[in-house]
Enzyme design. Sequence first.
Site, PDB file in Angstrom:
ATOM      1  N   LYS A 140       0.769  -1.335  -0.022  1.00 15.59           N
ATOM      2  CA  LYS A 140      -0.019  -0.251  -0.138  1.00 15.59           C
ATOM      3  C   LYS A 140       0.742   1.054   0.011  1.00 15.59           C
ATOM      4  O   LYS A 140       1.985   1.271   0.275  1.00 15.59           O
ATOM      5  CB  LYS A 140      -1.117  -0.043   1.267  1.00 15.59           C
ATOM      6  CG  LYS A 140      -2.094  -0.862   0.737  1.00 15.59           C
ATOM      7  CD  LYS A 140      -3.363  -0.963   1.704  1.00 15.59           C
ATOM      8  CE  LYS A 140      -4.388  -1.981   1.347  1.00 15.59           C
ATOM      9  NZ  LYS A 140      -5.312  -2.288   2.372  1.00 15.59           N
TER      10      LYS A 140
ATOM     11  N   ARG B 175      -2.808 -10.132   5.217  1.00 14.22           N
ATOM     12  CA  ARG B 175      -3.152  -9.915   3.943  1.00 14.22           C
ATOM     13  C   ARG B 175      -2.204  -9.824   3.006  1.00 14.22           C
ATOM     14  O   ARG B 175      -1.963  -8.598   3.015  1.00 14.22           O
ATOM     15  CB  ARG B 175      -4.752  -9.228   3.799  1.00 14.22           C
ATOM     16  CG  ARG B 175      -5.215  -9.619   2.452  1.00 14.22           C
ATOM     17  CD  ARG B 175      -6.577  -8.809   2.128  1.00 14.22           C
ATOM     18  NE  ARG B 175      -7.035  -8.778   0.809  1.00 14.22           N
ATOM     19  CZ  ARG B 175      -6.844  -7.973  -0.148  1.00 14.22           C
ATOM     20  NH1 ARG B 175      -5.721  -7.280  -0.165  1.00 14.22           N
ATOM     21  NH2 ARG B 175      -7.345  -8.104  -1.457  1.00 14.22           N
TER      22      ARG B 175
HETATM   23  N1  PMM Z   1      -7.395  -4.256   0.939  1.00 16.19           N
HETATM   24  C1  PMM Z   1      -7.616  -4.134  -0.115  1.00 16.19           C
HETATM   25  C2  PMM Z   1      -8.526  -5.421  -0.731  1.00 16.19           C
HETATM   26  N2  PMM Z   1      -9.164  -6.029   0.455  1.00 16.19           N
HETATM   27  N3  PMM Z   1      -9.555  -6.603   2.557  1.00 16.19           N
HETATM   28  C3  PMM Z   1      -9.328  -6.327   3.880  1.00 16.19           C
HETATM   29  N4  PMM Z   1      -9.759  -7.023   4.948  1.00 16.19           N
HETATM   30  N5  PMM Z   1      -8.271  -5.627   4.309  1.00 16.19           N
HETATM   31  C4  PMM Z   1      -7.706  -4.673   3.154  1.00 16.19           C
HETATM   32  O1  PMM Z   1      -6.848  -3.991   3.934  1.00 16.19           O
HETATM   33  C5  PMM Z   1      -7.920  -4.852   2.011  1.00 16.19           C
HETATM   34  C6  PMM Z   1      -8.805  -5.908   1.443  1.00 16.19           C
HETATM   35  C7  PMM Z   1      -6.982  -3.452  -1.233  1.00 16.19           C
HETATM   36  O2  PMM Z   1      -5.733  -4.027  -1.790  1.00 16.19           O
HETATM   37  P1  PMM Z   1      -5.242  -4.714  -3.326  1.00 16.19           P
HETATM   38  O3  PMM Z   1      -5.898  -3.904  -4.173  1.00 16.19           O
HETATM   39  O4  PMM Z   1      -3.777  -4.753  -3.242  1.00 16.19           O
HETATM   40  O5  PMM Z   1      -5.902  -5.958  -2.911  1.00 16.19           O
END
Ligand code: PMM
Length: 299
Positions: free
Chosen positions: A234, A274
């Site tokens: 991020k 994650r």
């Molecule tokens: N961040 C993204 C997508 N899904 N789910 C949870 N639980 N927590 C998060 O911080 C989160 C998520 C966005 O990140 P990506 O686009 O790299 O998947």
Amino acid sequence: MSTTHTRSLVGGAASSSEVDGLPGPGRCLVMGILNVTPDSFSDGGLYADSRRAVDRGLELAAQGADLVDVGGESTRPGARPVALEEELARTVPVVRELARAGVSTSIDTMHAPVARAAVEAGARMVNDVSGGLADPAMARAVAATGVPYVATHWRAPSRVMDRHADYEDVVAEVAAELTRRICQLLDQGVDPARLVFDPGLGFAKRPEHDWTLLAGLGVLRQLGFPLLVGASRKRFIGAALAEGGAGEVPPGGRDAATAAVSALAALNGAFCVRVHDVRAGLDAVCMASAYLTHLDGHH
Ligand code: PMM
């Protein structure tokens, strides 16, 4: 380090509590990210995308992911929503194939119909970055399925979320807003033993907010729910690397730094991280776990 933070660090190992219905390896869980979106899988038709997504999911599981998080809608800042049919078509076949292969999956969706269909196809958890705010039917759908639910702190859709990144005390405000949300979810029948809490790094947050939340995980843990931390690649990681002299590092170059953040999260009691890079994430949480075991010996 404040007393609160010291206490949470020492309590970290015990906090890798289990959630009904999820794997319990006795350390912070590692969730591997599988985004079935056109920007991740740009060429070929839907079938080719699904095939590639399943292969990638199998690879993440082989690398040690405790869960593979399947998502069909980008939540990046400024992202626009996709049609429900499209999201279903992208995610459900992938969840089904991975479940058949014995891989534990979660479904990353803000939409009740997608959550329901994915659980029917074998998903073991619903991961909703809106904490049920984007779709008023989500809480009841989750309650009916009985699977664990990740409720993330969220203020507004991705398209406009950056306009909502104003806080005086980000840890206190996130804690209060999530607590209100959780009360509403419980009122609608969501099982408290299957609820996971996520501060929502990057969602209506500026880099300084993300860092403050990460440093305040011990405070958030006191709310009594397992914490999921989604820091991988991020902006706040890129910002810290730039400040540390590494220059502007693009998202694909942030995995080593993400692993360091995963270790910090696990030390501070995260239940799950994650991540894109599962191998590095697993190494990081294992190091945190070993460290905590020895730290406990000194108290
Ligand atoms: N961040 C993204 C997508 N899904 N789910 C949870 N639980 N927590 C998060 O911080 C989160 C998520 C966005 O990140 P990506 O686009 O790299 O998947």
